[in-house]
Design a protein around this motif. Structure first.
Motif, mmCIF file in Angstrom:
data_model
loop_
_atom_site.group_PDB
_atom_site.id
_atom_site.type_symbol
_atom_site.label_atom_id
_atom_site.label_comp_id
_atom_site.label_asym_id
_atom_site.label_seq_id
_atom_site.Cartn_x
_atom_site.Cartn_y
_atom_site.Cartn_z
ATOM 1 N N THR A 1 -23.638 16.565 15.513
ATOM 2 C CA THR A 1 -24.762 16.173 14.654
ATOM 3 C C THR A 1 -25.065 14.686 14.833
ATOM 4 N N GLY A 2 -24.034 13.910 15.150
ATOM 5 C CA GLY A 2 -24.194 12.478 15.397
ATOM 6 C C GLY A 2 -22.860 11.914 15.842
ATOM 7 N N VAL A 3 -22.883 10.780 16.552
ATOM 8 C CA VAL A 3 -21.619 10.184 17.017
ATOM 9 C C VAL A 3 -21.830 8.706 17.299
ATOM 10 N N LYS A 4 -20.809 7.911 17.016
ATOM 11 C CA LYS A 4 -20.872 6.473 17.274
ATOM 12 C C LYS A 4 -19.461 5.922 17.428
ATOM 13 N N LEU A 5 -19.354 4.737 17.993
ATOM 14 C CA LEU A 5 -18.057 4.068 17.949
ATOM 15 C C LEU A 5 -17.790 3.674 16.503
ATOM 16 N N THR A 6 -16.535 3.460 16.155
ATOM 17 C CA THR A 6 -16.234 3.021 14.784
ATOM 18 C C THR A 6 -15.317 1.808 14.818
ATOM 19 N N GLY A 7 -15.614 0.837 13.955
ATOM 20 C CA GLY A 7 -14.786 -0.372 13.901
ATOM 21 C C GLY A 7 -15.313 -1.427 14.864
ATOM 22 N N ALA A 8 -14.407 -2.276 15.326
ATOM 23 C CA ALA A 8 -14.842 -3.421 16.130
ATOM 24 C C ALA A 8 -15.321 -3.027 17.520
ATOM 25 N N GLY A 9 -14.837 -1.897 18.060
ATOM 26 C CA GLY A 9 -15.248 -1.452 19.393
ATOM 27 C C GLY A 9 -14.366 -2.039 20.485
ATOM 28 N N GLY A 10 -14.890 -2.089 21.713
ATOM 29 C CA GLY A 10 -14.114 -2.590 22.847
ATOM 30 C C GLY A 10 -13.136 -1.559 23.392
ATOM 31 N N GLY A 11 -12.836 -0.548 22.644
ATOM 32 C CA GLY A 11 -11.854 0.499 22.957
ATOM 33 C C GLY A 11 -11.399 1.034 21.619
ATOM 34 N N GLY A 12 -10.755 2.180 21.630
ATOM 35 C CA GLY A 12 -10.298 2.749 20.349
ATOM 36 C C GLY A 12 -10.962 4.083 20.075
ATOM 37 N N CYS A 13 -11.741 4.150 18.995
ATOM 38 C CA CYS A 13 -12.200 5.462 18.519
ATOM 39 C C CYS A 13 -13.715 5.582 18.411
ATOM 40 N N VAL A 14 -14.173 6.840 18.564
ATOM 41 C CA VAL A 14 -15.530 7.211 18.161
ATOM 42 C C VAL A 14 -15.396 8.185 16.998
ATOM 43 N N VAL A 15 -16.429 8.221 16.159
ATOM 44 C CA VAL A 15 -16.443 9.205 15.069
ATOM 45 C C VAL A 15 -17.706 10.046 15.213
ATOM 46 N N ALA A 16 -17.515 11.364 15.160
ATOM 47 C CA ALA A 16 -18.654 12.289 15.264
ATOM 48 C C ALA A 16 -18.710 13.143 14.010
ATOM 49 N N LEU A 17 -19.874 13.732 13.774
ATOM 50 C CA LEU A 17 -19.990 14.768 12.743
ATOM 51 C C LEU A 17 -20.241 16.072 13.476
ATOM 52 N N ASP A 18 -19.424 17.069 13.209
ATOM 53 C CA ASP A 18 -19.649 18.398 13.803
ATOM 54 C C ASP A 18 -18.860 19.417 12.999
ATOM 55 N N GLU A 19 -19.572 20.393 12.418
ATOM 56 C CA GLU A 19 -18.819 21.386 11.646
ATOM 57 C C GLU A 19 -18.252 22.488 12.532
ATOM 58 N N THR A 20 -18.698 22.556 13.797
ATOM 59 C CA THR A 20 -18.114 23.539 14.714
ATOM 60 C C THR A 20 -16.949 22.877 15.468
ATOM 61 N N ASP A 21 -16.265 23.676 16.316
ATOM 62 C CA ASP A 21 -15.142 23.124 17.098
ATOM 63 C C ASP A 21 -15.598 22.477 18.401
ATOM 64 N N ALA A 22 -16.917 22.559 18.682
ATOM 65 C CA ALA A 22 -17.393 22.193 20.024
ATOM 66 C C ALA A 22 -17.078 20.737 20.390
ATOM 67 N N THR A 23 -17.305 19.802 19.464
ATOM 68 C CA THR A 23 -17.080 18.381 19.792
ATOM 69 C C THR A 23 -15.602 18.101 20.039
ATOM 70 N N GLU A 24 -14.746 18.639 19.165
ATOM 71 C CA GLU A 24 -13.308 18.382 19.332
ATOM 72 C C GLU A 24 -12.846 18.916 20.685
ATOM 73 N N THR A 25 -13.305 20.116 21.049
ATOM 74 C CA THR A 25 -12.909 20.705 22.333
ATOM 75 C C THR A 25 -13.447 19.868 23.482
ATOM 76 N N ALA A 26 -14.718 19.468 23.397
ATOM 77 C CA ALA A 26 -15.313 18.671 24.485
ATOM 78 C C ALA A 26 -14.557 17.353 24.652
ATOM 79 N N LEU A 27 -14.201 16.708 23.531
ATOM 80 C CA LEU A 27 -13.480 15.434 23.612
ATOM 81 C C LEU A 27 -12.112 15.620 24.261
ATOM 82 N N GLU A 28 -11.451 16.722 23.925
ATOM 83 C CA GLU A 28 -10.123 16.974 24.504
ATOM 84 C C GLU A 28 -10.179 17.023 26.028
ATOM 85 N N TYR A 29 -11.310 17.470 26.572
ATOM 86 C CA TYR A 29 -11.456 17.576 28.029
ATOM 87 C C TYR A 29 -12.164 16.369 28.644
ATOM 88 N N THR A 30 -12.454 15.354 27.858
ATOM 89 C CA THR A 30 -13.169 14.183 28.386
ATOM 90 C C THR A 30 -12.182 13.205 29.022
#
Ligand code: MEV
Length: 327
Positions: free
Chosen positions: A279-308
Motif C-alpha cells: 500500500t506504501g513504503v519508505k525508509l524509516t529513521g535517519a536512512g543511509g542503511g537500515g530499515c524500510v517500513v511498508a504497509l501491506d495486509e497480505t503476505d506479498a511484501t514480506e515474501t518479496a523482501l525475503e527474496y530481495t
C-alpha cells in the motif's frame, strides 16, 4: 536489580524535516530494548549487551573512557557507551546522586542504528531503570525530556524530540518542535519491515541534510514539502484512510531520496515492496542503511523482501500502545 523496557519505532512520516521544526508522526512498534541496572559500590559503569547487531559485548569504565576495559573493538565502545553514559548522567542528576555507579545489562530486539529507534529506547529505558534504582520515579514527561537531552548531546545538538517522546509514550505520536502529543488510536496499520543488516550514522546524515539545505533552496523547499505531506498524512490518519497513508509514504520516500539519505539497499527494498503491491513504503529513521517500513495486509511484501538481494530480514510489526514499561 531494576528493569525497564521501551519500544522502538517506525516513522509513518517526517524524519529529518522534524529536526527543522516540521511535524513528524512516528509510531511505536512491538520490539523493545530492556535495560536492567544494579547499583555498584564504586562510581564505575559496566555495560553488558546482547542484541541483534552487537553480538554480546562487555565494557567497564569510569571517569576516563580511555581506561575502559572492553572485549570488543573500539568503535563499538562508542556505540555502547554514548547513550548509556548519557542515561546514567541524567539519572544521577535527577536523583541528586552524582557518583552513583551501575552495572547495566541491555537486551534489545531492536537492531542498532537501523532506523528503528534503538538508541532512544535504550536512553528511555536506561534513565527510567537507573532513576528508580536510586529511589526516584520520573513522570513520563520528564523522562521523555531527559532522554531527548541524551540524544541531543550524543548527536551533537542535531536531534528532535520525536524518537524519545514516541519511545516513552508508545502508540502514534505527533511532534512539532517542542510540542509533543499522543495521537488517538490509529487505524489498523499492517507494518512490514525490511532490514538490510546495516546502519546509518544519524549525526552524519542529519549534518548532510543540514548542509544541503543551507546550500540549495530546493533542499530547504523539500524539507518544507515534507512538512506539508505530514499534515496531509495526519488527515488521512484521522480519517482511517490507509490507501492515502500508503500513497503519502511513497512520496515521503521520494522526498527523503532527494535529500540524499536513501541508499541502494533501501531503494532495492522499496522497489521490491512496490512491485509486490504494498500500500506504501519508505525508509524509516535517519536512512543511509537500515530499515524500510511498508504497509501491506497480505503476505506479498514480506515474501518479496525475503527474496530481495540486500535484505537481511523481513518481519511484521504491530503498533505498540505501551511506551516505557516498568518490569
Ligand atoms: C532519526 O531516527 C530521526 C531523525 O529525524 C533525527 C531526529 O529526529 O533526531 C533523522
Amino acid at each position: 536489580m531494576t528493569t525497564s523496557s521501551a519500544p522502538g519505532k517506525v516513522y509513518l512520516f517526517g524524519e529529518h524535516a522534524v529536526v527543522y521544526g516540521e511535524p513528524a508522526v512516528p509510531c511505536a512498534v512491538d520490539r523493545r530494548a530492556r535495560v536492567t541496572v544494579e547499583q555498584r559500590d564504586d562510581s564505575r559503569i559496566r555495560v553488558e549487551a546482547d542484541d541483534l547487531s552487537l553480538d554480546g559485548f562487555t565494557v567497564t569504565y569510569g571517569e576516563n573512557p580511555d581506561d575502559a576495559d572492553v572485549n570488543v573493538p573500539g568503535d563499538l565502545v562508542a556505540a555502547a557507551t554514548g547513550y548509556v553514559d548519557g542515561a546514567v548522567a541524567q539519572a544521577r542528576d535527577a536523583a541528586g546522586v552524582p557518583d552513583a555507579g551501575f552495572s547495566v545489562t541491555i537486551e534489545s530486539a531492536i537492531p542498532l542504528g537501523a532506523g528503528l529507534g534503538s538508541s532512544a529506547a535504550v536512553a528511555v529505558a536506561g534513565i527510567d531503570a537507573a532513576t528508580r534504582a536510586l529511589g526516584v520515579e520520573l513522570s513520563c514527561g520528564e523522562l521523555a525530556d531527559r532522554a531527548y537531552r541524551v540524544e541531543h548531546d550524543v548527536q551533537e545538538g542535531q536531534a528532535s524530540r520525536a524518537d524519545t517522546f514516541c519511545s516513552t509514550m508508545g502508540g502514534a505520536v505527533r511532534v512539532e518542535g517542542d510540542a509533543c502529543e499522543r495521537l488517538p488510536e490509529p487505524p489498523d496499520l499492517p507494518f512490514v519491515i525490511g532490514y538490510d543488516g546495516g546502519t546509518g550514522d544519524t549525526g552524519e546524515l542529519v549534518a548532510g541534510v543540514r548542509a544541503l539545505r543551507e546550500r540549495y533552496g530546493f533542499a530547504a523547499d523539500t524539507v518544507e514539502s515534507i512538512g506539508d505531506l505530514v499534515r496531509e498524512g495526519e488527515r488521512a490518519l484521522r480519517e482511517g484512510d490507509v490507501a492515502r497513508l500508503g500513497e503519502l509514504m511513497d512520496y515521503n520516500h521520494g522526498l527523503l531520496s532527494a535529500l540524499g539519505v536513501s541508499a541502494r539497499s533501501l531503494d532495492a527494498m522499496v522497489w521490491a515492496a512496490r512491485d509486490a503491491g504494498a500500500t506504501g513504503v519508505k525508509l524509516t529513521g535517519a536512512g543511509g542503511g537500515g530499515c524500510v517500513v511498508a504497509l501491506d495486509e497480505t503476505d506479498a511484501t514480506e515474501t518479496a523482501l525475503e527474496y530481495t538481494p540486500g535484505c537481511e530480514s523481513a518481519f511484521r510489526a504491530e503498533l505498540d500502545a505501551e511506551g516505557v514499561r516498568r518490569e
